[in-house]
Design a protein around this motif. Structure first.
Motif, PDB file in Angstrom:
ATOM      1  N   PHE A 125       0.581  -0.801   0.067  1.00  0.00           N
ATOM      2  CA  PHE A 125       0.020  -0.166  -0.025  1.00  0.00           C
ATOM      3  C   PHE A 125       1.194   1.647   0.470  1.00  0.00           C
ATOM      4  O   PHE A 125       0.210   2.381  -0.015  1.00  0.00           O
ATOM      5  N   THR A 126       1.757   1.270   0.205  1.00  0.00           N
ATOM      6  CA  THR A 126       3.239   2.222  -0.170  1.00  0.00           C
ATOM      7  C   THR A 126       3.381   2.516  -1.143  1.00  0.00           C
ATOM      8  O   THR A 126       3.236   1.734  -1.858  1.00  0.00           O
ATOM      9  N   ARG A 127       3.761   3.627  -0.976  1.00  0.00           N
ATOM     10  CA  ARG A 127       3.818   4.604  -2.730  1.00  0.00           C
ATOM     11  C   ARG A 127       5.056   4.058  -3.024  1.00  0.00           C
ATOM     12  O   ARG A 127       5.160   3.614  -3.996  1.00  0.00           O
ATOM     13  N   SER A 128       6.089   4.086  -2.340  1.00  0.00           N
ATOM     14  CA  SER A 128       7.413   2.597  -2.604  1.00  0.00           C
ATOM     15  C   SER A 128       7.493   1.445  -2.453  1.00  0.00           C
ATOM     16  O   SER A 128       8.901   1.039  -2.379  1.00  0.00           O
ATOM     17  N   GLY A 129       6.827   0.672  -1.682  1.00  0.00           N
ATOM     18  CA  GLY A 129       7.065  -0.180  -1.689  1.00  0.00           C
ATOM     19  C   GLY A 129       7.870  -0.527  -1.049  1.00  0.00           C
ATOM     20  O   GLY A 129       8.501  -1.858  -0.043  1.00  0.00           O
ATOM     21  N   ARG A 130       7.824   0.739   0.761  1.00  0.00           N
ATOM     22  CA  ARG A 130       8.973   0.486   2.118  1.00  0.00           C
ATOM     23  C   ARG A 130       8.401   1.009   3.050  1.00  0.00           C
ATOM     24  O   ARG A 130       7.592   2.168   2.792  1.00  0.00           O
ATOM     25  N   MET A 131       9.056   0.678   3.800  1.00  0.00           N
ATOM     26  CA  MET A 131       8.794   1.529   5.623  1.00  0.00           C
ATOM     27  C   MET A 131       9.185   0.835   6.449  1.00  0.00           C
ATOM     28  O   MET A 131       9.820  -0.222   6.397  1.00  0.00           O
ATOM     29  N   PRO A 132       9.649   1.865   7.972  1.00  0.00           N
ATOM     30  CA  PRO A 132      10.439   1.857   8.562  1.00  0.00           C
ATOM     31  C   PRO A 132       9.924   0.782   9.209  1.00  0.00           C
ATOM     32  O   PRO A 132       8.671   0.362   9.400  1.00  0.00           O
ATOM     33  N   MET A 133      10.529  -0.499  10.164  1.00  0.00           N
ATOM     34  CA  MET A 133      10.393  -1.457  10.594  1.00  0.00           C
ATOM     35  C   MET A 133       9.468  -1.325  11.809  1.00  0.00           C
ATOM     36  O   MET A 133       8.369  -1.304  11.856  1.00  0.00           O
ATOM     37  N   ALA A 134       9.768  -0.090  12.249  1.00  0.00           N
ATOM     38  CA  ALA A 134       9.097   0.222  13.538  1.00  0.00           C
ATOM     39  C   ALA A 134       7.490   1.279  12.766  1.00  0.00           C
ATOM     40  O   ALA A 134       6.446   0.873  14.159  1.00  0.00           O
ATOM     41  N   SER A 135       7.332   1.656  11.724  1.00  0.00           N
ATOM     42  CA  SER A 135       5.841   2.031  11.371  1.00  0.00           C
ATOM     43  C   SER A 135       5.442   0.384  10.999  1.00  0.00           C
ATOM     44  O   SER A 135       4.131   0.787  11.192  1.00  0.00           O
ATOM     45  N   ALA A 136       5.881  -0.397  10.437  1.00  0.00           N
ATOM     46  CA  ALA A 136       4.972  -1.385  10.666  1.00  0.00           C
ATOM     47  C   ALA A 136       4.408  -2.387  11.741  1.00  0.00           C
ATOM     48  O   ALA A 136       3.220  -2.738  11.486  1.00  0.00           O
ATOM     49  N   ILE A 137       5.357  -2.214  12.517  1.00  0.00           N
ATOM     50  CA  ILE A 137       4.752  -2.844  13.837  1.00  0.00           C
ATOM     51  C   ILE A 137       3.560  -1.493  14.931  1.00  0.00           C
ATOM     52  O   ILE A 137       2.497  -2.487  15.008  1.00  0.00           O
ATOM     53  N   ALA A 138       4.276  -1.374  14.386  1.00  0.00           N
ATOM     54  CA  ALA A 138       2.839   0.784  15.108  1.00  0.00           C
ATOM     55  C   ALA A 138       1.914   0.214  14.094  1.00  0.00           C
ATOM     56  O   ALA A 138       0.222   0.200  14.823  1.00  0.00           O
ATOM     57  N   ARG A 139       1.965  -0.406  12.785  1.00  0.00           N
ATOM     58  CA  ARG A 139       0.474   0.028  12.230  1.00  0.00           C
ATOM     59  C   ARG A 139      -0.332  -1.675  12.355  1.00  0.00           C
ATOM     60  O   ARG A 139      -1.498  -2.020  12.767  1.00  0.00           O
ATOM     61  N   LEU A 140       0.561  -2.458  12.152  1.00  0.00           N
ATOM     62  CA  LEU A 140      -0.021  -3.793  12.889  1.00  0.00           C
ATOM     63  C   LEU A 140      -0.363  -3.993  14.632  1.00  0.00           C
ATOM     64  O   LEU A 140      -1.503  -5.127  14.342  1.00  0.00           O
ATOM     65  N   GLN A 141      -0.096  -3.235  14.917  1.00  0.00           N
ATOM     66  CA  GLN A 141      -0.647  -3.293  16.626  1.00  0.00           C
ATOM     67  C   GLN A 141      -0.327  -5.229  17.317  1.00  0.00           C
ATOM     68  O   GLN A 141      -0.991  -5.451  17.553  1.00  0.00           O
ATOM     69  N   VAL A 142       0.850  -5.293  16.954  1.00  0.00           N
ATOM     70  CA  VAL A 142       1.353  -6.758  16.853  1.00  0.00           C
ATOM     71  C   VAL A 142       2.873  -6.689  18.023  1.00  0.00           C
ATOM     72  O   VAL A 142       4.120  -5.574  18.015  1.00  0.00           O
ATOM     73  N   HIS A 143       3.135  -7.645  18.524  1.00  0.00           N
ATOM     74  CA  HIS A 143       4.545  -7.270  19.835  1.00  0.00           C
ATOM     75  C   HIS A 143       5.231  -7.268  18.533  1.00  0.00           C
ATOM     76  O   HIS A 143       5.390  -7.955  17.207  1.00  0.00           O
ATOM     77  N   PRO A 144       6.425  -6.460  19.186  1.00  0.00           N
ATOM     78  CA  PRO A 144       7.610  -6.359  17.700  1.00  0.00           C
ATOM     79  C   PRO A 144       8.589  -7.499  17.352  1.00  0.00           C
ATOM     80  O   PRO A 144       8.713  -7.748  16.667  1.00  0.00           O
ATOM     81  N   THR A 145       8.460  -8.658  18.175  1.00  0.00           N
ATOM     82  CA  THR A 145       8.930  -9.657  18.117  1.00  0.00           C
ATOM     83  C   THR A 145       8.245 -10.779  17.053  1.00  0.00           C
ATOM     84  O   THR A 145       8.824 -10.939  15.973  1.00  0.00           O
ATOM     85  N   SER A 146       6.561 -10.505  17.046  1.00  0.00           N
ATOM     86  CA  SER A 146       6.292 -10.693  16.027  1.00  0.00           C
ATOM     87  C   SER A 146       6.387 -10.764  15.182  1.00  0.00           C
ATOM     88  O   SER A 146       6.119 -11.256  13.391  1.00  0.00           O
TER      89      SER A 146
END
Length: 178
Positions: free
Chosen positions: A70-91
């Motif tokens: 869904f991102t414009r460039s097909g990339r995002m920071p790992m921290a942003s993915a963790i926040a948006r997915l609302q799951v534990h960072p280890t997962s």
């Protein structure tokens, strides 16, 4: 659940009857709501899992690929993915590891923060998630088993519950464009 495996009684209704019979009437409605939602989730996940199995994806892997696609460039920071997915960072880390192993995502250094990683979806990841999305749309999302009105009402109720539980806040009004 197939027709041959249908139970002769609703076990959640029976549990509610038992709650009331044991003097827990004040908790009976809440227990019924919680267990009903959990059972509905199980039923929906069974459909999702069956649909994603031919693609070799779990729902967690699918969600991460879809988020990146869904991102414009097909990339995002790992921290942003963790926040948006609302799951534990280890997962998320474990999911990324499996997707990277399969050539569906890669990790790149963050352009500004040397401690952070960027997640990048590969062309194979894009192709897979597009095919999986088409399957989920036709086999699950276009007909979840509820009427359109019931679906909208359910989403409204659950969104209100999520917001009241601190899951998200309403966006602040944006300024009018100049």
């Amino acid at each position: 659940m197939s027709a041959s495996r249908r139970l002769p009684v609703d076990p959640i209704a029976e549990a509610k009857r038992q709650w009331v019979a044991h003097g827990w009437e004040s908790a009976a409605a809440g227990m019924t709501a919680v267990t009903s939602i959990i059972r509905a989730q199980q039923l929906m996940f069974a459909r999702i899992d069956a649909t994603l199995k031919p693609f070799g994806l779990s729902f967690a892997r699918y969600e991460l690929l879809r988020l990146l696609a869904f991102t414009r460039s097909g990339r995002m920071p790992m921290a942003s993915a963790i926040a948006r997915l609302q799951v534990h960072p280890t997962s998320v880390t474990n999911t990324v590891d499996r997707l990277a192993r399969d050539g569906l995502v890669s990790r790149e250094p963050h352009p500004v923060d040397g401690r952070a990683a960027m997640l990048v979806i590969t062309s194979a990841g894009v192709n897979l998630v597009e095919d999986a999305t088409a399957a989920l749309n036709s086999e699950v999302f276009e007909d979840v088993g509820l009427s359109g009105a019931d679906t909208a009402e359910l989403v409204r109720i659950i969104a209100r519950f999520r917001k009241d539980s601190g899951d998200f806040t309403d966006p602040r009004p944006q300024p009018d464009p100049l």
